[in-house]
Design an enzyme around this catalytic site. Structure first.
Site, short mmCIF file in Angstrom:
data_model
loop_
_atom_site.label_atom_id
_atom_site.label_comp_id
_atom_site.label_asym_id
_atom_site.label_seq_id
_atom_site.Cartn_x
_atom_site.Cartn_y
_atom_site.Cartn_z
CB SER A 127 -0.59 0.47 1.10
OG SER A 127 -0.30 0.01 2.23
CD GLU A 160 -4.17 2.86 -5.64
OE1 GLU A 160 -3.86 4.07 -5.56
OE2 GLU A 160 -3.44 2.24 -5.08
#
Length: 515
Positions: A127, A160
């Protein structure tokens, strides 16, 4: 670096290293989509526990009619546990979802390269760590990409896909197609700190913390304003409690340092002190709020009572704000004074954009004891909360009168201390400005920025569309006024914003050469 010419068959076997919450979530959506899943973990019992939890999840979904019993059984049959990493050798894709440490991820990448085929994709669910840094140790870094899901994976329908500097497009292309098959919306982005969603999320959290640090308003007041006035699902402190400061604070520090101390991302000592003190949020039973049996215990609201003033004068310095407040007062049966200056007994109302009540009083030669400011960035007549701001010398009688006036139609009012840009103005403008700079840096396309933030953070709109809805000229004016008043470079407007505001075009407008 050797280039692999790719004529790829669809991904059918996925390996997942790390059987925690993220690994389980990724395994769930892959198995439900018909893919064969191999679960691996350094603790073998964790894989079996994850498989049992998935079985229970699918049984519940079948009971609720969300899937058939046959589909639940089929999904479980596709999930296999690994005794060693060697069991991943047949996988077309391996996703690592292990501890967020660069050394651990690099060590795993090196091991995986000795096991999987040369054209298998290796993806990281990191992340906040650089995908380039993770993949740089690989012999074939071109097939190492970022694949960042959000927790809980089955419910958060965005992912993503991150291209490292050494990644080749075929690997990311394959993950874009896979994501759609999994029922997720993929957004493509460059390898930059925080990627898109965690990068964009700095606006809400960092600015909310700055407002609190300045003593402008209590945590719960800031949250109330962002929910009920600005229309967000959660305020910054509710969100920080949900995530946990043990996760959020290190990410804030990491992104700040990775951008070489960029002022827009400057963390707050509030989270540092509270994290050390164990006030992590829901997981510890107490954070910015207390939690009883998992439910937030909100502080009792401050009750103020007051009668409507005999007379009200509204400043015309901000014509838009003057018109908005005058229309509101007319709708509740209050007629405003029409003179260029207030009478001696009038409640004085100002509507600053990016400045504070004190500055308005000084610049306009007004009696600061009778001045209150009301936030008019968003329509004051239709939202579910109003914010009024005082000068340091506004009298209690004036405050009570103002609360009585602006809550007389049943809409609650929050009173805050003097602040450049109130609360909603500051936080919304930070959100829009950071999104503009993500676009300026070409980290992702403008549509992908909007969809990633809306889905990943649950905002009412994507940040660029939000800026368009409010008006990029207003966002720009507020930021410039805050920067001038505070001298803080965190408020400097992005070139993406001031160029498009000046040209009168949408913040979603890409440059012609980049299309």
């Amino acid at each position: 670096m050797e280039t692999i010419t790719q004529t790829r068959a669809p991904i059918t076997q996925v390996g997942i290293v790390g059987a925690g919450a993220m690994g389980r979530g990724i395994a769930q959506i892959c198995a439900q989509a018909g893919l064969k899943v191999w679960l691996s973990d350094t603790q073998p019992e964790a894989c079996e526990a994850a498989r049992k939890q998935l079985r229970d999840v699918w049984r519940i979904l079948a009971t609720k009619g969300k899937m058939t019993d046959a589909d639940a059984d089929a999904a479980l049959s596709r999930v296999h546990t690994c005794s060693t990493l060697e069991d991943l050798r047949s996988c077309d894709l391996v996703v690592e979802a292990i501890v967020e440490r660069l050394d651990a991820k690099r060590e795993l990448i090196e091991k995986l390269e000795t096991i999987v085929s040369e054209d298998a994709i290796i993806a990281s669910n990191s992340s906040s760590l650089s995908i380039t840094a993770i993949g740089a140790v690989a012999k074939r870094p071109q097939r190492v990409v970022g694949y960042h899901f959000f927790n809980p994976v089955p419910l958060m329908k965005v992912v993503e896909v991150i291209d490292g500097v050494l990644s080749e497009s075929w690997a990311g292309d394959a993950l874009m197609e896979l994501s759609k098959h999994l029922g997720h919306t993929p957004v493509r982005c460059k390898d930059m700190p925080g990627f898109v969603v965690n990068h964009a999320g700095r606006g809400m959290n960092i600015e909310g913390l700055k407002v609190a640090q300045e003593g402008v308003a209590a945590f719960s007041d800031i949250d109330d304003i962002m929910r009920e006035q600005a229309g967000f699902r959660m305020g910054p402190f509710e969100l920080l409690d949900l995530t946990g400061l043990d996760v959020s604070h290190p990410v804030m520090e990491s992104i700040y340092r990775q951008f070489y101390d960029e002022a827009r991302f400057r963390p707050s000592p509030i989270t540092a002190v509270r994290a050390v003190g164990g006030l992590l949020g829901r997981k510890s039973g107490e954070g910015f709020y207390r939690y009883a049996e998992g439910k937030k215990v909100a502080p009792a609201p401050v009750k103020r009572s007051g009668k409507k003033p005999k007379s009200v004068w509204v400043s015309t310095a901000n014509p838009r704000g003057h018109a908005m407040v005058s229309a509101l007062l007319a709708s509740i049966g209050v007629e405003t004074e029409r003179g260029s200056e207030p009478s001696d007994e009038a409640l004085i109302v100002v509507t600053p954009l990016g400045t504070d009540a004190t500055t308005s009083a000084i610049d306009q030669g007004l009696d600061a004891h009778r001045v209150v400011a009301i936030d008019t960035l968003l329509p004051v007549g239709t939202n579910k909360r109003r914010t009024i701001m005082t000068t340091p010398v506004t009298t209690e009688r004036t405050i009570e009168t103002a609360v009585g006036l602006f809550s007389s139609d049943g809409i609650p009012v929050t009173v805050i201390a003097d602040s450049p840009g109130f609360v909603a103005q500051r936080i919304i403008c930070a959100i829009v400005n950071i999104a503009c700079d993500i676009a300026q840096q070409r980290i992702a396309t403008t549509p992908d920025i909007d969809v990633a933030v809306k889905l990943g953070l649950g905002y009412p709109q994507g940040p660029l569309s939000m800026g368009d809805s409010i008006g990029s000229d207003l966002i720009l004016e507020i930021l410039r006024n805050m920067e001038h008043l505070t001298g803080d470079p965190r408020y400097r407007p992005s070139p993406w914003l001031w160029r498009r505001a000046g040209l009168g075009v949408s913040l979603l407008t890409e440059e012609a050469r980049a299309r």
